[in-house]
Motif scaffolding. Sequence first.
Motif, PDB file in Angstrom:
ATOM      1  N   TRP A  96       0.471  -3.601   2.670  1.00  0.00           N
ATOM      2  CA  TRP A  96       0.173  -4.305   1.420  1.00  0.00           C
ATOM      3  C   TRP A  96       1.040  -5.541   1.269  1.00  0.00           C
ATOM      4  O   TRP A  96       0.571  -6.606   0.889  1.00  0.00           O
ATOM      5  CB  TRP A  96       0.374  -3.382   0.216  1.00  0.00           C
ATOM      6  CG  TRP A  96      -0.801  -2.506  -0.027  1.00  0.00           C
ATOM      7  CD1 TRP A  96      -0.916  -1.180   0.272  1.00  0.00           C
ATOM      8  CD2 TRP A  96      -2.048  -2.888  -0.614  1.00  0.00           C
ATOM      9  NE1 TRP A  96      -2.152  -0.721  -0.076  1.00  0.00           N
ATOM     10  CE2 TRP A  96      -2.877  -1.747  -0.636  1.00  0.00           C
ATOM     11  CE3 TRP A  96      -2.546  -4.080  -1.116  1.00  0.00           C
ATOM     12  CZ2 TRP A  96      -4.163  -1.770  -1.159  1.00  0.00           C
ATOM     13  CZ3 TRP A  96      -3.830  -4.103  -1.641  1.00  0.00           C
ATOM     14  CH2 TRP A  96      -4.619  -2.947  -1.638  1.00  0.00           C
ATOM     15  N   GLU A  97       2.327  -5.392   1.559  1.00  0.00           N
ATOM     16  CA  GLU A  97       3.250  -6.519   1.446  1.00  0.00           C
ATOM     17  C   GLU A  97       2.882  -7.601   2.461  1.00  0.00           C
ATOM     18  O   GLU A  97       2.910  -8.793   2.149  1.00  0.00           O
ATOM     19  CB  GLU A  97       4.696  -6.042   1.645  1.00  0.00           C
ATOM     20  CG  GLU A  97       5.728  -7.069   1.286  1.00  0.00           C
ATOM     21  CD  GLU A  97       5.696  -7.501  -0.172  1.00  0.00           C
ATOM     22  OE1 GLU A  97       5.965  -8.698  -0.418  1.00  0.00           O
ATOM     23  OE2 GLU A  97       5.416  -6.683  -1.063  1.00  0.00           O
ATOM     24  N   LYS A 113       1.042  -2.366  -6.426  1.00  0.00           N
ATOM     25  CA  LYS A 113       0.322  -2.032  -5.184  1.00  0.00           C
ATOM     26  C   LYS A 113      -0.429  -0.705  -5.304  1.00  0.00           C
ATOM     27  O   LYS A 113      -1.546  -0.584  -4.811  1.00  0.00           O
ATOM     28  CB  LYS A 113       1.280  -1.972  -4.004  1.00  0.00           C
ATOM     29  CG  LYS A 113       1.754  -3.321  -3.548  1.00  0.00           C
ATOM     30  CD  LYS A 113       2.572  -3.210  -2.280  1.00  0.00           C
ATOM     31  CE  LYS A 113       3.995  -2.872  -2.615  1.00  0.00           C
ATOM     32  NZ  LYS A 113       4.888  -2.877  -1.459  1.00  0.00           N
ATOM     33  N   ASN A 135      -4.403  -0.383  -4.628  1.00  0.00           N
ATOM     34  CA  ASN A 135      -4.927   0.572  -3.654  1.00  0.00           C
ATOM     35  C   ASN A 135      -5.955   1.489  -4.314  1.00  0.00           C
ATOM     36  O   ASN A 135      -7.018   1.767  -3.750  1.00  0.00           O
ATOM     37  CB  ASN A 135      -3.786   1.378  -3.038  1.00  0.00           C
ATOM     38  CG  ASN A 135      -4.231   2.173  -1.844  1.00  0.00           C
ATOM     39  OD1 ASN A 135      -5.080   1.739  -1.075  1.00  0.00           O
ATOM     40  ND2 ASN A 135      -3.659   3.355  -1.686  1.00  0.00           N
TER      41      ASN A 135
END
Length: 186
Positions: free
Chosen positions: A96-97, A161, A165
């Motif tokens: 994600w990062e 995040k 998601n």
Amino acid sequence: MTEIIERKQSEAVDQFILYWGDMGGQWGVNRSVAQIHALLFLSTRPMNAEDISDSLGIARSNVSNSLKELVSWKLIRRVPIAGDRREHFEAEIDPWEMAMRIAQGRKEREIDPALAALNECVAKAETDKGVNPAVLERMRDMQEFLTTTTRWYDQMLVVPKSQLNRLISMGDKVLKVLNFTGRKSK
């Protein structure tokens, strides 16, 4: 040396690195840059440029330039190792990062300048009597599209995040809730 170099790399690791390099090429990223990113992503310990060069069979100068590019994208970082004066690197391992950093970099390098240029073109076209109204409308449509997607991107930056998601995992459920299915867009 890192664990990934101390032993013979597995076929799966080699394949991942090669595929990542190919995908990078399709996205406009130098193959070597993408392969180095993949290697560092999979490595369990920081690596120095010599280790990377030896592991991938890439020229040391190419490795150095690729590392600079990856650092500028904030996909890897320098890591000091006690007793070793060489620079070592490790990759961001949170997908994600990584995605957020890539999106931010692409937005800054590609979308923001395109939107600025488009805003200037629309402003000029609005005062130019020689511009066909249909052409001006298309330019405004593109301007609105880029402005809207930029605004959406900025809004998504503040969503945690875990929530992003969850939102993405909902897939078709979101479409059903918003009642988009079966309707034609205007």
